[in-house]
Design an enzyme around this catalytic site. Structure first.
Site, PDB file in Angstrom:
ATOM      1  N   HIS A 152      55.027  14.215  46.859  1.00 29.56           N
ATOM      2  CA  HIS A 152      53.402  13.958  46.442  1.00 29.56           C
ATOM      3  C   HIS A 152      52.930  12.446  47.375  1.00 29.56           C
ATOM      4  O   HIS A 152      52.013  12.078  47.180  1.00 29.56           O
ATOM      5  CB  HIS A 152      52.923  14.077  45.387  1.00 29.56           C
TER       6      HIS A 152
ATOM      7  N   ASP B 175      56.304  14.514  52.298  1.00 26.97           N
ATOM      8  CA  ASP B 175      55.922  15.798  52.384  1.00 26.97           C
ATOM      9  C   ASP B 175      56.002  16.255  53.727  1.00 26.97           C
ATOM     10  O   ASP B 175      56.287  17.485  53.834  1.00 26.97           O
ATOM     11  CB  ASP B 175      54.492  15.877  51.565  1.00 26.97           C
TER      12      ASP B 175
ATOM     13  N   ASP C 143      50.559  15.879  56.594  1.00 23.32           N
ATOM     14  CA  ASP C 143      50.419  15.914  55.461  1.00 23.32           C
ATOM     15  C   ASP C 143      49.368  14.803  54.750  1.00 23.32           C
ATOM     16  O   ASP C 143      49.435  13.623  55.302  1.00 23.32           O
ATOM     17  CB  ASP C 143      51.498  15.869  54.384  1.00 23.32           C
TER      18      ASP C 143
ATOM     19  N   GLU D 222      47.138  12.903  51.518  1.00 23.48           N
ATOM     20  CA  GLU D 222      46.908  12.892  50.159  1.00 23.48           C
ATOM     21  C   GLU D 222      45.393  12.290  49.814  1.00 23.48           C
ATOM     22  O   GLU D 222      44.802  11.621  50.659  1.00 23.48           O
ATOM     23  CB  GLU D 222      47.672  11.586  49.529  1.00 23.48           C
TER      24      GLU D 222
END
Length: 563
Positions: free
Chosen positions: A162, A167, A21, A23
């Protein structure tokens, strides 16, 4: 533990997944933008490792992204840049299947970063849990396909926040829950999982059982219709695995899906090795002409160039080969072009009128006498005066002289010297095409002339793949596995080989595509000739010695294209 039919391939329990994942700053993919990477490596339900780091994006993080992720510019100010993080992440994910929720987003950022900083993107298999959830879960079962909604529905142990590692852990639980549900529809291997993601009709999937009886061996498969008519013929290194792919989403061709819908049975013919499978496929295509195979694979569609049998012969394009024919050509257009080039070089007539001899070798062309032929090649020549051109053609086809090729090259050089460059280039290309046709014809004919040839190729596991070839046809095929003496196997294959009687024509009655397949196999590195009844030779005066000229011609064409 022995695998079941449904576990052929890489079982999911033995597959390593790296769930990742990212960000980001919310911008477009590029050299900057990633602010955090989190990844979890799992196999068989067990966690093998974790990867987590903040990343300095090299640009301010927008306030709305800070509010969403909690990652501020101050938090990443001391973090490494993406170009320093990528090598470690690529090593962590090496050899694994990459998994992400909305995988297109994450992989696009990672690919863009690799490209910007000079790292090769390894192109791993990718599984998107968002796409997988849409295939497994009906809309009424869930309040949406967001990661948070799926995690709540499927009982994930980690709540998405998040933040990249949290995540990623939530996506691990979602992946495992979805894979458990796939077991009931027969998805047990990585290959089946990747095939399941595209849309597949229930009728198409129900036919997977048609492949259950096929062996896990190389061979040829035949899809049969309602009346046992052959719909399609193909080859495979693994019959069962290949045929099963027709009943999954990996098969997207419209005509093939239509064929699968019609099929009621699949027959398989096990072969000793891939060469035998290729040859059997060609023979089955010729015998059945299946409606769903491409027409270009029909081995009967070949053309030949021959001299007509008359006082003033001309070059004719025919379908049936005979001794002294030039070819084979896979299209009439190419055969006609070769005939025109050769006729121009040898100054043979091109008119199609039938000419009978009227007064011996000293008689001129009857049509020219009657002013009914304007061809400059024959004109008012006698048969004796016409013969040298005929001899140029027959000697070139037989491989006893390449004088016709030298004459054609002189024409090209004369045109270039006269600064007729376009015409010279055209003649050059015509000569190059003729050279390739003559060279191919000689190579095929040389193999077809051998009464029996036995050859062996290494199978990659310490054994040998053996072929017995008679007059350009595969007469027998077998293998000598590692540790098995090969010569007794050779003797058995020769004794049981098909009897092949030579036919007419340069290829002794063999199909041109079969001879070509055998020739390619024999020309592979590592193939050894075990024994042969006749020397395998090619004409000294053929086109083989013209390779340097052909390379120069190809270079000239490439330069013209660039110019």
């Amino acid at each position: 533990m022995q695998l079941t039919f449904d576990e052929l391939g890489t079982p999911l329990r033995d597959t390593t997944f790296v769930i990742v994942d990212l960000e980001t700053t919310g911008g477009a993919p590029g050299p900057r933008g990633i602010t955090e990477i989190g990844a979890v490596k799992v196999r068989g339900g067990e966690t093998l490792g974790e990867f987590a780091t903040l990343v300095d994006p090299g640009a301010p993080i927008p306030p709305q992204i800070v509010a969403l992720t909690g990652i501020t510019s101050a938090m990443v100010s001391a973090a490494p840049r993406i170009e320093s993080v990528l090598p470690a992440f690529l090593e962590f994910a090496s050899g694994a299947v990459l998994v992400a929720h909305n995988a297109g987003f994450d992989t696009t950022f990672l690919r863009a970063a690799c490209q910007a900083h000079g790292y090769a993107w390894p192109r791993p298999p990718v599984v998107c849990t968002l796409r997988l959830a849409r295939r497994v879960l009906a809309p009424e079962q869930t309040g949406g396909y967001r990661l948070s909604a799926l995690a709540a529905l499927l009982g994930a142990r980690t709540k998405p926040t998040h933040r990249a590692l949290d995540d990623a852990h939530a996506t691990v639980d979602v992946l495992h829950a979805l894979l458990e549900r796939l077991g009931s529809v027969g998805v047990h291997s990585l290959e089946e999982l990747l095939d399941y993601l595209p849309d597949v009709t229930p009728a198409q999937r129900r036919k997977r059982g048609l492949a259950a009886h096929l062996p896990d061996k190389p061979g040829v498969y035949l899809f049969l219709g309602p009346g046992d008519e052959v719909l399609y013929v193909g080859t495979a290194k693994n019959l069962r695995r290949r045929v099963r792919q027709y009943f999954t989403g990996s098969e997207s061709r419209g005509r093939i899906r239509e064929m699968v819908a019609l099929a009621g049975r699949v027959d398989g013919i096990e072969c000793a090795h891939a060469l035998e499978a290729q040859v059997r496929e060609l023979r089955l295509l010729a015998a059945h002409r299946p409606a769903y195979n491409r027409r270009s694979k029909n081995p009967r569609k070949v053309w030949w160039v021959v001299l007509t049998d008359e006082a003033f012969p001309r070059l004719s394009v025919v379908r049936r080969a005979r001794d002294g024919a030039l070819g084979p050509f896979n299209s009439r257009t190419r055969a006609k072009a070769a005939a025109e080039t050769l006729a121009s070089v040898a100054r043979l007539r091109t008119c199609t009128q039938r000419i009978a001899r009227t007064g011996g070798d000293s008689s001129p062309c009857v049509l020219a006498e009657l002013d009914r032929c304007g061809a400059p090649c024959a004109g008012r020549q006698t048969v004796e005066q016409y013969r040298p051109g005929v001899r140029l053609v027959t000697e070139l086809v037989a491989g006893t002289s390449d004088a016709a090729l030298h004459a054609a090259r002189e024409q090209v050089e004369a045109l270039a010297a006269a600064q007729h460059f376009e015409r010279a280039a055209q003649r050059r290309d015509e000569l190059a095409a003729l050279l390739r046709a003559v060279h191919r014809g000689h190579r095929l004919a040389s193999l077809a002339a051998i009464a029996e040839l036995v050859a062996a190729a290494p199978d990659g596991n310490g054994g040998w793949e053996i072929a017995v070839i008679r007059h350009g046809r595969l007469a027998s095929a077998g293998v000598a596995r590692r540790g098995v003496p090969p010569m007794p196997v050779v003797d058995t294959l020769v004794a049981s080989a098909e009897t092949v009687l030579p036919g007419e024509g340069p290829l002794r009655g063999a199909g041109s595509e079969e001879v070509a397949v055998l020739l390619r196999w024999l020309s592979r590195p590592g193939v050894r000739l075990v024994r042969t009844t006749d020397p395998w030779v090619e004409p000294v005066r053929g086109a083989g010695g013209w390779d340097p000229w052909l390379r120069r011609a190809a270079t000239a064409v490439s330069l013209e294209a660039v110019g």
